[in-house]
Design a protein around this motif. Sequence first.
Motif, short mmCIF file in Angstrom:
data_model
loop_
_atom_site.label_atom_id
_atom_site.label_comp_id
_atom_site.label_asym_id
_atom_site.label_seq_id
_atom_site.Cartn_x
_atom_site.Cartn_y
_atom_site.Cartn_z
N GLY A 77 0.81 -1.21 0.00
CA GLY A 77 0.00 0.00 0.00
C GLY A 77 0.84 1.26 0.00
O GLY A 77 2.01 1.25 -0.40
N GLN A 108 -5.76 6.98 3.02
CA GLN A 108 -5.19 5.73 2.54
C GLN A 108 -3.68 5.64 2.81
O GLN A 108 -3.09 4.58 2.68
N ARG A 129 5.07 3.37 -2.50
CA ARG A 129 3.96 2.53 -2.95
C ARG A 129 4.49 1.11 -2.96
O ARG A 129 5.45 0.81 -3.66
#
Length: 108
Positions: free
Chosen positions: A24, A54, A84
């Motif tokens: 994530g 997020q 990421r």
Amino acid sequence: MTALKPYLSEIEAPRRADVDALRGLTLLEFGTDWCGHCRRAQAVVAQALADHPQWQHLKVEDGPGRALGRSFGVKLWPTLVFLRDGQEVARVVRPTALQDVLPALSQA
């Protein structure tokens, strides 16, 4: 006034292998609690992250001999490293305004 989230000490900080394995979106913030630049950046970082839930936010205490910061080539505080899936996608050094951080958040 809310308390600032403290930086993780070297003992609490993740190892580079753990960071590389993260899934994530993660923001690594390298700095210290006593650094004036770091303290001034806190409101900017908090404001930027407010609309981006997020993102996982890890504050990592940095300094001479700190392995994680050295592995990322951190030279100035605060340094924000945007990841990421454990891979760096953007970096911001010494942000002073929201516009410094928002482009990095949208690159991921």
